[in-house]
Every structure is written in C-alpha cells, then in structure tokens.
Design a protein around this motif. Structure first.
Motif, PDB file in Angstrom:
ATOM      1  N   LEU A  10       0.909  -1.385   0.145  1.00  0.00           N
ATOM      2  CA  LEU A  10      -0.014  -0.005   0.049  1.00  0.00           C
ATOM      3  C   LEU A  10       0.839   1.063  -0.032  1.00  0.00           C
ATOM      4  O   LEU A  10       1.831   1.200   0.599  1.00  0.00           O
ATOM      5  CB  LEU A  10      -0.812   0.058   1.264  1.00  0.00           C
ATOM      6  CG  LEU A  10      -2.181  -0.812   1.210  1.00  0.00           C
ATOM      7  CD1 LEU A  10      -2.892  -0.402   2.546  1.00  0.00           C
ATOM      8  CD2 LEU A  10      -3.190  -0.360   0.190  1.00  0.00           C
ATOM      9  N   SER A  13       0.951   7.171   1.470  1.00  0.00           N
ATOM     10  CA  SER A  13      -0.243   7.918   2.213  1.00  0.00           C
ATOM     11  C   SER A  13      -1.534   7.278   2.500  1.00  0.00           C
ATOM     12  O   SER A  13      -2.555   7.533   2.736  1.00  0.00           O
ATOM     13  CB  SER A  13      -0.581   8.672   0.947  1.00  0.00           C
ATOM     14  OG  SER A  13      -0.741   8.235  -0.211  1.00  0.00           O
ATOM     15  N   VAL A  14      -1.716   5.840   2.146  1.00  0.00           N
ATOM     16  CA  VAL A  14      -2.940   5.173   2.207  1.00  0.00           C
ATOM     17  C   VAL A  14      -2.799   4.346   3.913  1.00  0.00           C
ATOM     18  O   VAL A  14      -1.772   3.755   3.802  1.00  0.00           O
ATOM     19  CB  VAL A  14      -3.017   4.200   1.190  1.00  0.00           C
ATOM     20  CG1 VAL A  14      -4.360   3.147   1.369  1.00  0.00           C
ATOM     21  CG2 VAL A  14      -3.220   4.639  -0.112  1.00  0.00           C
ATOM     22  N   LEU A  15      -3.665   4.680   4.636  1.00  0.00           N
ATOM     23  CA  LEU A  15      -3.828   3.829   5.944  1.00  0.00           C
ATOM     24  C   LEU A  15      -4.033   2.501   5.404  1.00  0.00           C
ATOM     25  O   LEU A  15      -4.715   2.051   4.713  1.00  0.00           O
ATOM     26  CB  LEU A  15      -5.219   4.294   6.663  1.00  0.00           C
ATOM     27  CG  LEU A  15      -4.888   5.764   7.166  1.00  0.00           C
ATOM     28  CD1 LEU A  15      -6.382   6.096   7.932  1.00  0.00           C
ATOM     29  CD2 LEU A  15      -3.859   5.826   8.232  1.00  0.00           C
ATOM     30  N   GLN A  18      -5.201  -3.100   8.455  1.00  0.00           N
ATOM     31  CA  GLN A  18      -4.725  -4.558   8.710  1.00  0.00           C
ATOM     32  C   GLN A  18      -3.318  -4.611   9.246  1.00  0.00           C
ATOM     33  O   GLN A  18      -3.232  -5.296  10.433  1.00  0.00           O
ATOM     34  CB  GLN A  18      -4.506  -5.610   7.174  1.00  0.00           C
ATOM     35  CG  GLN A  18      -5.500  -6.567   7.233  1.00  0.00           C
ATOM     36  CD  GLN A  18      -4.977  -7.363   5.946  1.00  0.00           C
ATOM     37  OE1 GLN A  18      -4.813  -8.797   6.091  1.00  0.00           O
ATOM     38  NE2 GLN A  18      -5.021  -7.040   4.874  1.00  0.00           N
ATOM     39  N   LYS A  41       1.798  -7.713  -0.667  1.00  0.00           N
ATOM     40  CA  LYS A  41       1.774  -9.079  -1.269  1.00  0.00           C
ATOM     41  C   LYS A  41       2.800  -9.520  -1.802  1.00  0.00           C
ATOM     42  O   LYS A  41       3.725  -8.490  -2.551  1.00  0.00           O
ATOM     43  CB  LYS A  41       0.536  -9.019  -2.354  1.00  0.00           C
ATOM     44  CG  LYS A  41      -0.876  -8.794  -2.008  1.00  0.00           C
ATOM     45  CD  LYS A  41      -1.863  -8.563  -2.940  1.00  0.00           C
ATOM     46  CE  LYS A  41      -3.144  -8.173  -2.545  1.00  0.00           C
ATOM     47  NZ  LYS A  41      -3.841  -7.226  -3.451  1.00  0.00           N
ATOM     48  N   LYS A  64      -0.485  -3.133 -15.093  1.00  0.00           N
ATOM     49  CA  LYS A  64      -1.881  -3.513 -15.812  1.00  0.00           C
ATOM     50  C   LYS A  64      -2.833  -4.271 -14.624  1.00  0.00           C
ATOM     51  O   LYS A  64      -4.027  -4.065 -14.358  1.00  0.00           O
ATOM     52  CB  LYS A  64      -1.965  -4.332 -16.776  1.00  0.00           C
ATOM     53  CG  LYS A  64      -1.837  -3.535 -18.297  1.00  0.00           C
ATOM     54  CD  LYS A  64      -1.970  -4.497 -19.312  1.00  0.00           C
ATOM     55  CE  LYS A  64      -1.556  -3.924 -20.680  1.00  0.00           C
ATOM     56  NZ  LYS A  64      -1.230  -4.729 -21.898  1.00  0.00           N
ATOM     57  N   LEU A  65      -2.267  -5.387 -13.812  1.00  0.00           N
ATOM     58  CA  LEU A  65      -2.845  -6.053 -13.126  1.00  0.00           C
ATOM     59  C   LEU A  65      -2.630  -6.057 -11.827  1.00  0.00           C
ATOM     60  O   LEU A  65      -3.381  -6.383 -10.869  1.00  0.00           O
ATOM     61  CB  LEU A  65      -3.042  -7.473 -13.879  1.00  0.00           C
ATOM     62  CG  LEU A  65      -3.834  -8.892 -13.398  1.00  0.00           C
ATOM     63  CD1 LEU A  65      -5.352  -8.091 -13.215  1.00  0.00           C
ATOM     64  CD2 LEU A  65      -3.701  -9.937 -13.966  1.00  0.00           C
ATOM     65  N   LEU A  66      -1.123  -6.515 -11.595  1.00  0.00           N
ATOM     66  CA  LEU A  66      -0.589  -6.912 -10.384  1.00  0.00           C
ATOM     67  C   LEU A  66      -0.697  -5.921  -9.229  1.00  0.00           C
ATOM     68  O   LEU A  66      -0.958  -6.566  -7.992  1.00  0.00           O
ATOM     69  CB  LEU A  66       0.643  -7.495 -10.248  1.00  0.00           C
ATOM     70  CG  LEU A  66       0.918  -8.600 -11.384  1.00  0.00           C
ATOM     71  CD1 LEU A  66       2.463  -9.196 -11.196  1.00  0.00           C
ATOM     72  CD2 LEU A  66       0.113  -9.753 -11.227  1.00  0.00           C
ATOM     73  N   SER A  67      -0.609  -4.843  -9.507  1.00  0.00           N
ATOM     74  CA  SER A  67      -1.042  -3.751  -8.708  1.00  0.00           C
ATOM     75  C   SER A  67      -2.032  -2.668  -9.075  1.00  0.00           C
ATOM     76  O   SER A  67      -2.245  -2.639 -10.354  1.00  0.00           O
ATOM     77  CB  SER A  67       0.248  -2.899  -8.038  1.00  0.00           C
ATOM     78  OG  SER A  67       0.553  -2.134  -9.399  1.00  0.00           O
ATOM     79  N   ASN A  68      -2.656  -2.089  -7.991  1.00  0.00           N
ATOM     80  CA  ASN A  68      -3.631  -0.802  -8.454  1.00  0.00           C
ATOM     81  C   ASN A  68      -2.789   0.394  -7.918  1.00  0.00           C
ATOM     82  O   ASN A  68      -2.660   0.523  -6.914  1.00  0.00           O
ATOM     83  CB  ASN A  68      -4.989  -1.028  -7.531  1.00  0.00           C
ATOM     84  CG  ASN A  68      -5.836   0.104  -7.934  1.00  0.00           C
ATOM     85  OD1 ASN A  68      -5.495   1.238  -8.621  1.00  0.00           O
ATOM     86  ND2 ASN A  68      -7.298  -0.097  -7.653  1.00  0.00           N
ATOM     87  N   VAL A  70      -3.534   3.306  -7.975  1.00  0.00           N
ATOM     88  CA  VAL A  70      -4.326   4.295  -7.308  1.00  0.00           C
ATOM     89  C   VAL A  70      -3.715   4.001  -5.613  1.00  0.00           C
ATOM     90  O   VAL A  70      -3.789   5.195  -4.931  1.00  0.00           O
ATOM     91  CB  VAL A  70      -5.969   4.348  -7.189  1.00  0.00           C
ATOM     92  CG1 VAL A  70      -6.575   5.104  -6.261  1.00  0.00           C
ATOM     93  CG2 VAL A  70      -6.273   4.356  -8.666  1.00  0.00           C
ATOM     94  N   ILE A  71      -3.786   2.988  -5.167  1.00  0.00           N
ATOM     95  CA  ILE A  71      -3.441   2.860  -4.005  1.00  0.00           C
ATOM     96  C   ILE A  71      -2.064   2.053  -3.524  1.00  0.00           C
ATOM     97  O   ILE A  71      -1.817   1.876  -2.397  1.00  0.00           O
ATOM     98  CB  ILE A  71      -4.856   1.962  -2.998  1.00  0.00           C
ATOM     99  CG1 ILE A  71      -5.126   0.827  -3.867  1.00  0.00           C
ATOM    100  CG2 ILE A  71      -5.952   2.996  -2.739  1.00  0.00           C
ATOM    101  CD1 ILE A  71      -5.969  -0.242  -3.183  1.00  0.00           C
TER     102      ILE A  71
END
Lengths: 84, 227
Positions: A10, A13-15, A18, A41, A64-68, A70-71
């Motif tokens: 993550l 900047s993202v809380l 977990q 991950k 493209k797929l393994l990460s997003n 935005v976060i």
C-alpha cells in the motif's frame, strides 16, 4: 528462465487497517518497539525463454494487473534461474 | 427499456438485480455471461454484487480483464446508463470507468446491515426521482467498501458534482463518507449499497426502486417520442 519476485505494498499515504491491527497485537504481546506494520503481497512469476524483454513485461503486468496504482506501489527483483 | 445484468463467476447478487428489474420495475432484462462481446441490443448495463473470481488479487481486478468489459466500456462511451453495485462498483473502479479505489473497511469487519444514505446529487439519470438531501435506507454488505482517492481527485469529484450518495454517518471509513459516485459525464454510477435489495416494503425498504425508475424515466424522456 527467469524468476521474478514482485512485492506489492500500500502507498505510504494510504492507511493500512490490517497492518495497524497486527501492530497493536504485537504490542499487546509485549513487543513495544514495533512501531508500524504494513501488509503487502508477494508474488513469484516464472518466465520462460520466449520472453525477450523480461523487465519491460514485468513493469507492464505490474501496472496492468498485479498492482492498483491508485493505492499501491510495486517493486520487483529479477533472477536468472537454471532450467528444471 | 432493455437491461443486461452481467454475470461473472462468483457474482451472487445477479438474480436479485434481475428480479428488481423484471418484477418490481417491470422492464425487460437478460442475464449476460462475462464472455459476451456485444451489448449493443441493451439500453442499460447493470454490474451486480458478489465476489467475482473469488476477489482474487483485489476485488474486481480479474473481472475487469474479462471480455464483456470492453463492451461495457463501449456502452459507457455511448452514454448508456451503467450501474455497478458493490462488487460491480469495485469492477468499475478497477477498469478506470470511475476514479479511486476500495480499501478494507476501517474496522476490518464485513458489514451487513441497512444504512441511511443522503442523496447528494439528484440531477443525475440515476437519482432524478429523489429529492436533494433525501435520506434513504439501503442495505450494505461488503468487506472492502472504504472508498479512497487522492485529494486532487476528491476535489474534482466535488467540483463536478460526481458524488451521488454519501453515508449519513461514518460506516466504513470512506473518504468524505462517499457511498456512490458517477463519472464526469454522469452516465456511469458506482455504489456500495444495494438498491436492488430495497425494491419492496416486504424486503424492509423500497427506497432503492426510485433509482431504477429514474433510469427508465431518463431513457423514456430521451428515446420515446411523445404523441
């Protein structure tokens, strides 16, 4: 043959609720010094010799797929591995 | 008006959506499998809730790569109404049709109960039959509904009036209590609460029905010539 290790985490900047829960759990176990825990991950990708641009392909699939994006951030390690 | 409910492996609110449109709204609807590549015959696209592909990797991440999503994008570009509920919202976020991403609920719990929403923007094709500021009761059922985007995106959402629904009080940690947003053009809506589960008083609330009726009204106003 290449073995690629991909780490997706993550963004700072993202809380990470977990990670926060695990950190609090460690602290209640008596590990007061553990200031922060971030959970991410880990993925292992095996490439065969048909892939010529391994690094370019890894970047592409991460975006493209393994990460997003935005976060999440990603990083990777590429290791040459012998044929099985 | 003819709707398509897109079904992915792991969708589990598809039949609820189908029921809401067919029996409560009284419009035509088909269940459409994820490998369809043409949605031209449909006037509205509905992405239902569930756990497409077991939520592997991230919620919606695998589903957004499926064949039907190219056709969903085409429908969105053509200005057709596209509604994503719960997992459907997550798929719209992953596909980039809507901005932002979902994080795990702030308290890490799967939340399954009816919540109060505020209608923030009633000038969309999905919300025109609600009053501005109206409070409605709609069920939620999600573990990852904590909406997140960067400050710049949030400012844009607010400036363009893209926030359709907010939670009346903090439910899952969502930024600005966001429960549902539209795209800039206003024809794609994603929301975590389930309007299709609130279409009859027997279900505890009928507040979701007006959302579907708004879509039909918009379509009739623009497609049906009055005699």
């Amino acid at each position: 043959m290449y073995k690629v290790k991909v780490y997706v985490t993550l963004r700072e900047s993202v809380l990470d609720p977990q990670g926060k829960a695990v950190q609090q759990s460690l602290s209640s176990l008596g590990y007061q010094g553990v200031e922060d825990v971030r959970i991410g991950k880990y993925m292992e990708l095996q490439f065969d010799d048909s892939v010529t641009d391994v690094e370019g392909t890894v970047k592409e699939v991460c975006e493209k797929l393994l990460s997003n994006p935005v976060i999440e951030d990603y990083r990777y390690e590429i290791e040459e591995s012998a044929k099985q | 008006m003819k709707f398509a409910v897109i079904v992915f492996p792991g969708s589990n609110c598809d039949v609820d959506m189908y029921h809401a449109v067919k029996d409560e709204l009284g419009e035509q609807v088909d269940l459409v499998w994820h490998d369809a590549d043409n949605l031209d015959q449909y006037d509205g696209i509905l992405l239902p809730g569930g756990f497409s592909y077991g939520d592997y990797l991230r919620s919606g991440a695998i589903a957004h790569m499926s064949k039907v999503m190219a056709a969903v994008k085409k429908a969105a570009e053509a200005g057709k109404p596209v509604l994503g509920v719960c997992n459907g919202f997550q798929i719209l976020l992953e596909s980039g049709l809507l901005p932002g991403a979902m994080l795990r609920n702030k308290n890490l719990k799967f939340l399954c109960r009816t919540v109060e929403l505020s209608v923030v923007n009633n000038e969309t094709m999905f919300t025109s039959l609600y009053e501005k500021g109206e409070k409605i009761n709609i069920p939620i059922a999600h573990g990852e509904g904590n909406y997140y985007c960067d400050e710049e995106t949030l400012a844009k959402l607010q400036a363009n009036n893209q926030i359709a629904f907010t939670y009346a009080s903090d439910v899952n940690g969502s930024l600005s209590d966001i429960a549902g947003i539209t795209n800039e053009k206003g024809n794609v809506l994603g929301m975590m609460p389930h309007p299709e589960r609130a279409v009859d008083n027997l279900l505890g609330s009928a507040d979701g029905l007006k959302l579907f009726q708004s879509i039909v009204k918009h379509w009739r106003d623009s497609h049906v010539v009055k005699a």
